[in-house]
Design a protein around this motif. Structure first.
Motif, PDB file in Angstrom:
ATOM      1  N   ALA A 136       0.817  -1.216   0.000  1.00  0.00           N
ATOM      2  CA  ALA A 136       0.000   0.000   0.000  1.00  0.00           C
ATOM      3  C   ALA A 136       0.851   1.265   0.000  1.00  0.00           C
ATOM      4  CB  ALA A 136      -0.930   0.000   1.205  1.00  0.00           C
ATOM      5  N   CYS A 137       2.057   1.190   0.516  1.00  0.00           N
ATOM      6  CA  CYS A 137       2.893   2.390   0.583  1.00  0.00           C
ATOM      7  C   CYS A 137       3.820   2.526  -0.624  1.00  0.00           C
ATOM      8  CB  CYS A 137       3.701   2.414   1.875  1.00  0.00           C
ATOM      9  SG  CYS A 137       5.095   1.295   1.893  1.00  0.00           S
ATOM     10  N   LEU A 138       3.786   1.560  -1.522  1.00  0.00           N
ATOM     11  CA  LEU A 138       4.647   1.604  -2.701  1.00  0.00           C
ATOM     12  C   LEU A 138       3.860   2.069  -3.921  1.00  0.00           C
ATOM     13  CD1 LEU A 138       6.571  -1.747  -2.207  1.00  0.00           C
ATOM     14  CD2 LEU A 138       7.524   0.540  -2.026  1.00  0.00           C
ATOM     15  N   PRO A 139       4.562   2.574  -4.946  1.00  0.00           N
ATOM     16  CA  PRO A 139       3.859   2.916  -6.186  1.00  0.00           C
ATOM     17  C   PRO A 139       3.297   1.653  -6.849  1.00  0.00           C
ATOM     18  CG  PRO A 139       6.225   3.364  -6.370  1.00  0.00           C
ATOM     19  CD  PRO A 139       5.973   2.891  -4.993  1.00  0.00           C
ATOM     20  N   LEU A 140       2.440   1.840  -7.837  1.00  0.00           N
ATOM     21  CA  LEU A 140       1.813   0.686  -8.489  1.00  0.00           C
ATOM     22  C   LEU A 140       2.842  -0.247  -9.118  1.00  0.00           C
ATOM     23  CD1 LEU A 140      -1.317   2.337 -10.121  1.00  0.00           C
ATOM     24  CD2 LEU A 140      -1.195   0.918  -8.070  1.00  0.00           C
ATOM     25  N   GLU A 141       3.871   0.322  -9.692  1.00  0.00           N
ATOM     26  CA  GLU A 141       4.947  -0.492 -10.257  1.00  0.00           C
ATOM     27  C   GLU A 141       6.194  -0.271  -9.411  1.00  0.00           C
ATOM     28  OE1 GLU A 141       5.409   0.281 -14.395  1.00  0.00           O
ATOM     29  OE2 GLU A 141       3.270   0.051 -14.788  1.00  0.00           O
ATOM     30  N   PHE A 142       6.599  -1.307  -8.712  1.00  0.00           N
ATOM     31  CA  PHE A 142       7.749  -1.192  -7.822  1.00  0.00           C
ATOM     32  C   PHE A 142       8.704  -2.344  -8.078  1.00  0.00           C
ATOM     33  CE2 PHE A 142       4.345  -3.409  -5.635  1.00  0.00           C
ATOM     34  CZ  PHE A 142       4.963  -4.559  -5.173  1.00  0.00           C
ATOM     35  N   THR A 143       9.933  -2.130  -7.693  1.00  0.00           N
ATOM     36  CA  THR A 143      10.954  -3.161  -7.861  1.00  0.00           C
ATOM     37  C   THR A 143      11.032  -4.009  -6.592  1.00  0.00           C
ATOM     38  OG1 THR A 143      12.710  -1.763  -6.983  1.00  0.00           O
ATOM     39  CG2 THR A 143      12.287  -1.627  -9.366  1.00  0.00           C
ATOM     40  N   PRO A 144      11.582  -5.199  -6.707  1.00  0.00           N
ATOM     41  CA  PRO A 144      11.757  -6.024  -5.499  1.00  0.00           C
ATOM     42  C   PRO A 144      12.657  -5.358  -4.451  1.00  0.00           C
ATOM     43  CG  PRO A 144      11.998  -7.373  -7.454  1.00  0.00           C
ATOM     44  CD  PRO A 144      11.902  -5.950  -7.920  1.00  0.00           C
ATOM     45  N   GLU A 145      13.601  -4.552  -4.903  1.00  0.00           N
ATOM     46  CA  GLU A 145      14.472  -3.856  -3.956  1.00  0.00           C
ATOM     47  C   GLU A 145      13.681  -2.835  -3.137  1.00  0.00           C
ATOM     48  OE1 GLU A 145      15.304  -3.963  -7.326  1.00  0.00           O
ATOM     49  OE2 GLU A 145      16.690  -5.644  -7.114  1.00  0.00           O
ATOM     50  N   GLN A 146      12.763  -2.128  -3.807  1.00  0.00           N
ATOM     51  CA  GLN A 146      11.921  -1.173  -3.086  1.00  0.00           C
ATOM     52  C   GLN A 146      11.042  -1.898  -2.069  1.00  0.00           C
ATOM     53  OE1 GLN A 146       9.981   0.583  -6.510  1.00  0.00           O
ATOM     54  NE2 GLN A 146      10.974   2.562  -6.104  1.00  0.00           N
ATOM     55  N   TYR A 147      10.497  -3.029  -2.485  1.00  0.00           N
ATOM     56  CA  TYR A 147       9.649  -3.802  -1.577  1.00  0.00           C
ATOM     57  C   TYR A 147      10.455  -4.270  -0.364  1.00  0.00           C
ATOM     58  CZ  TYR A 147       6.530  -7.351   0.246  1.00  0.00           C
ATOM     59  OH  TYR A 147       5.735  -8.085   1.077  1.00  0.00           O
ATOM     60  N   ASP A 148      11.641  -4.803  -0.614  1.00  0.00           N
ATOM     61  CA  ASP A 148      12.475  -5.300   0.484  1.00  0.00           C
ATOM     62  C   ASP A 148      12.872  -4.184   1.445  1.00  0.00           C
ATOM     63  OD1 ASP A 148      12.324  -7.862  -0.518  1.00  0.00           O
ATOM     64  OD2 ASP A 148      14.231  -7.718  -1.611  1.00  0.00           O
ATOM     65  N   THR A 149      13.173  -3.009   0.894  1.00  0.00           N
ATOM     66  CA  THR A 149      13.553  -1.875   1.738  1.00  0.00           C
ATOM     67  C   THR A 149      12.400  -1.451   2.642  1.00  0.00           C
ATOM     68  OG1 THR A 149      15.089  -1.091   0.058  1.00  0.00           O
ATOM     69  CG2 THR A 149      14.397   0.496   1.723  1.00  0.00           C
ATOM     70  N   GLU A 150      11.226  -1.303   2.063  1.00  0.00           N
ATOM     71  CA  GLU A 150      10.068  -0.884   2.856  1.00  0.00           C
ATOM     72  C   GLU A 150       9.642  -1.968   3.843  1.00  0.00           C
ATOM     73  OE1 GLU A 150       8.974   2.178   2.915  1.00  0.00           O
ATOM     74  OE2 GLU A 150      10.449   2.664   1.379  1.00  0.00           O
ATOM     75  N   ASP A 151       9.761  -3.226   3.440  1.00  0.00           N
ATOM     76  CA  ASP A 151       9.423  -4.324   4.341  1.00  0.00           C
ATOM     77  C   ASP A 151      10.369  -4.339   5.541  1.00  0.00           C
ATOM     78  OD1 ASP A 151       7.933  -6.695   5.054  1.00  0.00           O
ATOM     79  OD2 ASP A 151       9.718  -7.841   4.482  1.00  0.00           O
TER      80      ASP A 151
END
Length: 86
Positions: free
Chosen positions: A35-50
């Motif tokens: 929910a806090c990421l843009p619609l198209e995100f990279t796995p690195e962005q996901y891992d960072t926010e997680d």
């Protein structure tokens, strides 16, 4: 029931409700991160926010342990001024 005598049960219920909410957020972590990421995100962005969310929730749970230890030990349970600020 006076306001001072109802402070301990109200504080316990508030702490318990907050703990339940934090545990629920922990269980639904994937949806919250997406929910806090843009619609198209990279796995690195996901891992960072997680990782940020896990650290924040871990700190929250650690501080819950300290607060509950103080509450159940009686250090802050019957001190109405401290209980009001906690």
């Amino acid at each position: 029931m006076s306001a001072i005598s109802s402070l301990v049960p109200a504080r316990f219920l508030t702490i318990t409700a907050h703990l339940v909410i934090v545990i629920t957020i922990f269980w639904s972590r994937e949806n919250n991160v997406k929910a806090c990421l843009p619609l198209e995100f990279t796995p690195e962005q996901y891992d960072t926010e997680d990782k940020k969310l896990v650290v924040a929730l871990a700190v929250t749970l650690g501080l819950f342990v300290i607060e509950l230890a103080g509450f159940f030990s009686g250090v802050s349970m019957f001190n109405s001024t401290q209980g009001l600020l906690s």
